[in-house]
Design an enzyme around this catalytic site. Sequence first.
Site, short mmCIF file in Angstrom:
data_model
loop_
_atom_site.label_atom_id
_atom_site.label_comp_id
_atom_site.label_asym_id
_atom_site.label_seq_id
_atom_site.Cartn_x
_atom_site.Cartn_y
_atom_site.Cartn_z
N ASP A 184 2.59 -15.79 -24.94
CA ASP A 184 3.33 -15.81 -26.19
C ASP A 184 2.72 -16.90 -27.08
O ASP A 184 1.96 -17.75 -26.61
CB ASP A 184 4.81 -16.10 -25.90
CG ASP A 184 5.65 -16.09 -27.15
OD1 ASP A 184 5.43 -15.20 -27.99
OD2 ASP A 184 6.53 -16.96 -27.29
N ASP A 224 8.58 -18.07 -23.41
CA ASP A 224 9.88 -18.70 -23.38
C ASP A 224 10.74 -17.96 -22.37
O ASP A 224 10.90 -16.75 -22.44
CB ASP A 224 10.51 -18.61 -24.79
CG ASP A 224 11.81 -19.38 -24.88
OD1 ASP A 224 12.68 -19.17 -24.02
OD2 ASP A 224 11.96 -20.18 -25.82
N ASP A 274 11.70 -14.37 -24.01
CA ASP A 274 10.74 -13.42 -23.47
C ASP A 274 11.17 -12.91 -22.10
O ASP A 274 10.33 -12.52 -21.29
CB ASP A 274 9.36 -14.08 -23.35
CG ASP A 274 8.77 -14.41 -24.72
OD1 ASP A 274 8.86 -13.56 -25.61
OD2 ASP A 274 8.25 -15.52 -24.89
N CYS A 298 10.44 -16.03 17.85
CA CYS A 298 11.76 -16.64 17.69
C CYS A 298 12.37 -16.25 16.34
O CYS A 298 13.57 -15.99 16.25
CB CYS A 298 11.65 -18.16 17.79
SG CYS A 298 10.99 -18.77 19.36
N CYS A 355 0.84 -1.19 0.00
CA CYS A 355 0.00 0.00 0.00
C CYS A 355 0.88 1.25 0.00
O CYS A 355 2.11 1.16 0.06
CB CYS A 355 -0.94 0.00 1.21
SG CYS A 355 -0.07 0.06 2.80
#
Length: 845
Positions: free
Chosen positions: A505, A705, A709, A119, A14
């Site tokens: 793609d 790919d 890509d 912890c 945010c």
Amino acid sequence: MSVSHRYRISGMTCQNCVRHVTKALSALPGVTRVTVSLEHNEATVESAAPIPFDQVLSAVQEAGYGASDGSDPATLLPAGPAEPAPTDITPLPPSPSPPEPSGLSRTSFRVEGMHCATCVFTIEKVLRRQEGVGRVHVNLATESCDLTFDPRRTSIDRLFSAIRDAGYNPSLPDAEAVKREYHKELTGLFVTTFLGGILLVLHGKAGEGWVLAFAILLQAAGGWIFYRGAWSALRNGTANMDTLVALGTTSALGYTAMHVTGFVPDDMVMTQVLLLIFIRAGKVLEAWVKARARSLLMDTASLLPESASVVLPDGSLRTTPLAELTAGVTVLVPHGERLPADGILTDGEAWIDLSLVTGESLPVRKSVGEELIGGATNAGSPFRMNVTGLGRETVLFRILKMVQEAQGDRPPVQRLADRISAIFVPAVIAMALLAGGLFELSTGDHRLAVMALIGVLVVACPCALGLATPTAILVGSSRALRMGILFRKGQAIEELSRIDVLAMDKTGTLTRGTLTDVIWTPATGESSLERLGGRILEAVRQSGHPVSRALSDYLGQNGIFPVEGSQVEELPGKGLAARWADGIPYRLLVGNLVFLREEGVPLPPLDTGESSGVLVGVAENGQLAGTFRLADELRPEAEEVIRRFRSRGVDVRLLTGDRKEEAARVALMAGIPEDHVHAELSPGDKRELIRTWEQQGKTVAMVGDGINDAGSLTQASVGIAMSRAMALTREKGDVLLLGDDLIRLDWAHRAAILTMGKIRQNLGWAFFYNLLGIPLAGGILYPFFHLFVPPYYSGLAMALSSVTVVANALALSYSIPGGHQEHNPLSGPTEQDPPPIAHVSPTKG
């Protein structure tokens, strides 16, 4: 001159997060300007001089977020107006894991003794105080720590020492550690139950002094683990679950001591005994369920056999332990045995069952010279292979490493739980004191006041908050791996579960990428393949793109040999540019028509609409030489996968560099509306389109790919790569789909949705349990109905709450669909069944 550096920021959800990160970075010395983008999860810092990354990382982590720096020189730019991004950016060098800043090393190890989110914070805080430590991630579910450090300024021994001083036990990864933890908890429960049983028998029969003595002995034996944890937390200025249990059980023991000395009329022996037994039993159940969850990944880790049959020079066989196996040797793999290492098939053919590694449902045929993956099973006749990768160099190890890194990642949904956990225990102690004080003042009944105090202390459960997210990520990512889906980041699960747009793609993603029926059309009478083929082959054989592979196979099958001596440049999304300097300079271009046009190649009117298929142009020295047309088939499962995404409200888009006619043809068969097709795009165009959608507030997933890509996958909210297992280290993407099957994309989306559903259920349960349990244990019903929940029931509820969270996450292993056990009809045609098993001798016949 000032410089500007860009960093990836994780964990922002945010505008308040933006302000926190901006404030943290602005406080660094020398910083003149800070710009933080929530949409791109990115921060740009301008300064008078370069700032060491460890300072930036420390500042961002102190603010509660994560930062990464790709150490890419291209991101270090002069301050001022940004220049347009080029469209042919070469992907970063391959890396099996996110790149670390120069000089930093990365390590992972186990940390025993953690019980709750406090912890986790304690260990992270202790490590970040150490000189030379960079990023730190501690995971409660896997009890592990992953960090980066500068080995010139600190060492593993020094870091381990700091963790031990904090009260925890670090150790190197150990497959038996999970079993040891379970048996240790089981032993603790047995001792506690044994002493508690004796104490209950003595209660009311033996003298009060004996009862008190056994109560102290029980507290020492059954409660020592809680005292140790509480003391360690106190030394570090924090409080944890051990603190609450130690205070609660000690209060019951103290009340019994007050009874023995005559201050109160009765004791709390029953409360003390049942509290310790119930809480220790809960820890045993929790350890068992966590071990079961971890076993999902450990089953994959244990795929490699313990030994291998090495073929000696004289043809005989020698059984060799896996630890003594070396690269370069030849091994024989009998039918039904698992491959001991990565390697190359050296003779005949092999049928390989990859179901336990990549989720492939049926055996895959391999030919001589093809790569094999260690851990897979020989489903056919015995064969010989040459070992190329062992241990950390195997594909299996890299897969497991990526999954473990994803399991250590904290998605944004965990942020709220982390912040509440940081103040949870102090707030519970304050509420316990308030409840006890109110009963003491209003009723004057010491027993009721102590019961309210103990009840609130032991019913509160910070463990459930700490385990809610990491256990679900652990089980979800491990189960996904068995289905051939590799989540590289925990955050990717959350992003994928809420995508608005799925950008896909075409070649190799929607289509098979196995291009066939290659047709060459020369532009002139001199453009014959006999003259040009050798140079074209030399260019395309250096690329891994499906079109290049298809052209390489076609030319090779036609007896053409490459003309060597070239310099080839691959331009993702466009094509190849090759140069030769053997005499007269020669330049060859192979790529789509948009690429050729951009390079200034004059293109006559071409017939691009009558025939389907991929059209590839070839130009020599600036003139069109001809075109290849290659037929590509739609994946048989593509239409159904897209239908499923659209039925979930996801907007499916086709992004391709191919021509509009071919893109429209494929989209029509796949069920993608015509107005959702974006064709003739360069890599830069794809990134800009994705950026536009993200600026509109949409969450975008890009599937393509993982190499060609890479830019689009990086820009998208979540990048999904269709990957071959052997190419893992070269792939870009937050999610890798192993195997040649688009149905895994649907499985990945459903797995992400189900995993996030479990996380929300776990967090909801943890919040609801504490909001309801604390008032009930504090006696809120007493003024109205004179009912009071006994503290030992509160302890039982606390123990079961953590078990419930972990067990709910474990249910993911059964609810996530898909996997190698089932053959899905959407997986399309598969290879024929393996031939009958034949005998193969160690030496070649």
